[in-house]
Design an enzyme around this catalytic site. Sequence first.
Site, short mmCIF file in Angstrom:
data_model
loop_
_atom_site.label_atom_id
_atom_site.label_comp_id
_atom_site.label_asym_id
_atom_site.label_seq_id
_atom_site.Cartn_x
_atom_site.Cartn_y
_atom_site.Cartn_z
N VAL A 67 0.81 -1.22 0.00
CA VAL A 67 0.00 0.00 0.00
C VAL A 67 0.84 1.27 0.00
O VAL A 67 0.31 2.36 -0.25
CB VAL A 67 -0.98 0.03 1.19
CG1 VAL A 67 -1.96 -1.13 1.12
CG2 VAL A 67 -0.24 0.04 2.53
N SER A 145 -6.90 5.27 15.23
CA SER A 145 -6.51 4.62 16.48
C SER A 145 -6.93 5.53 17.62
O SER A 145 -7.08 6.75 17.45
CB SER A 145 -5.00 4.40 16.53
OG SER A 145 -4.57 4.04 17.83
N TYR A 158 3.56 6.86 15.43
CA TYR A 158 2.27 6.19 15.27
C TYR A 158 1.11 7.16 15.50
O TYR A 158 0.18 7.24 14.69
CB TYR A 158 2.18 5.02 16.23
CG TYR A 158 0.93 4.19 16.07
CD1 TYR A 158 0.78 3.32 15.00
CD2 TYR A 158 -0.11 4.27 17.00
CE1 TYR A 158 -0.37 2.55 14.84
CE2 TYR A 158 -1.26 3.50 16.86
CZ TYR A 158 -1.38 2.65 15.79
OH TYR A 158 -2.53 1.89 15.63
N SER A 161 0.78 9.69 12.71
CA SER A 161 0.26 9.09 11.48
C SER A 161 -1.24 8.87 11.57
O SER A 161 -1.98 9.13 10.61
CB SER A 161 0.97 7.77 11.19
OG SER A 161 0.61 6.74 12.10
N LYS A 162 -1.72 8.43 12.72
CA LYS A 162 -3.15 8.16 12.86
C LYS A 162 -3.95 9.46 12.96
O LYS A 162 -5.10 9.52 12.51
CB LYS A 162 -3.39 7.26 14.07
CG LYS A 162 -2.85 5.84 13.90
CD LYS A 162 -3.44 5.15 12.67
CE LYS A 162 -3.02 3.72 12.53
NZ LYS A 162 -3.63 3.04 11.37
#
Length: 262
Positions: A67, A145, A158, A161-162
Amino acid sequence: MELDLRNKVVVITGAARGIGAVIAQRFAAEGARVVAFDLAFPDPAEGVGVEDGQGEELPVEQVVCNVADPESVQAAVDEVAGRHGTIDVLVNNAGINVEGAVADIEWARWKACMDVNVGGVFLMSQAVAPLMQAAGGGRIINAASFAAIVPSVASAAYSASKSAVVQLTRVLASELGPWDITVNAYAPGMVPTAMNGFAEMPTEAQDRLLDTLSLRRWETPDDVANLLIFLASDQASYITGTLLDVSGGKLATQIPSRAYGR
């Protein structure tokens, strides 16, 4: 209320194993034509297919796709379109976790997290949107998330990014709204996986985490799939541009465990 997904073409990324595989199985059980995307798949004998309860296998097609690679994404989407004619539902489930304090994260690890978690959603949505526009409708559902709501120490890559996925979801919802395409994000809480190791933690550590939940139990992949099946259905046709919290009431109050101590 009937959530009729029969013959809908559903693409799920990161679906070779874990939560993604369960999501694929659940959509197949609803009668959808499911295509699982992933970097690689396990032995066919351990595939992501599921039985319908009558002993009949409900197939889940498998397409190798990275992806984070534009050419791989377009080739995979073209393969599905050539086989099925369109894509009705896209679940952007693929993601990786990169932990570490900001002072310690190497640029390559930061970039990999962004490329997969944000870039993957961008590339897949960009490739699938023309098919949905031509069809006059569709559903894009993006994995965010709880870290996008309340981040943790050492989760900068993380969490960032979320959070970006949430804002990308909102922009896509408005840009694709004229074609009756809804775009939503969902925020799971604590689903024990090989990636987070929640279920293997010492009992005291597990208790500290469970004490943050209003529904004091580990989340299951089925809890996530239940929401996604609803969002993919016609019953959710007026829900778009939102982040749905499916975390069991994580931190809904300051100390939810007090309710269990009475």
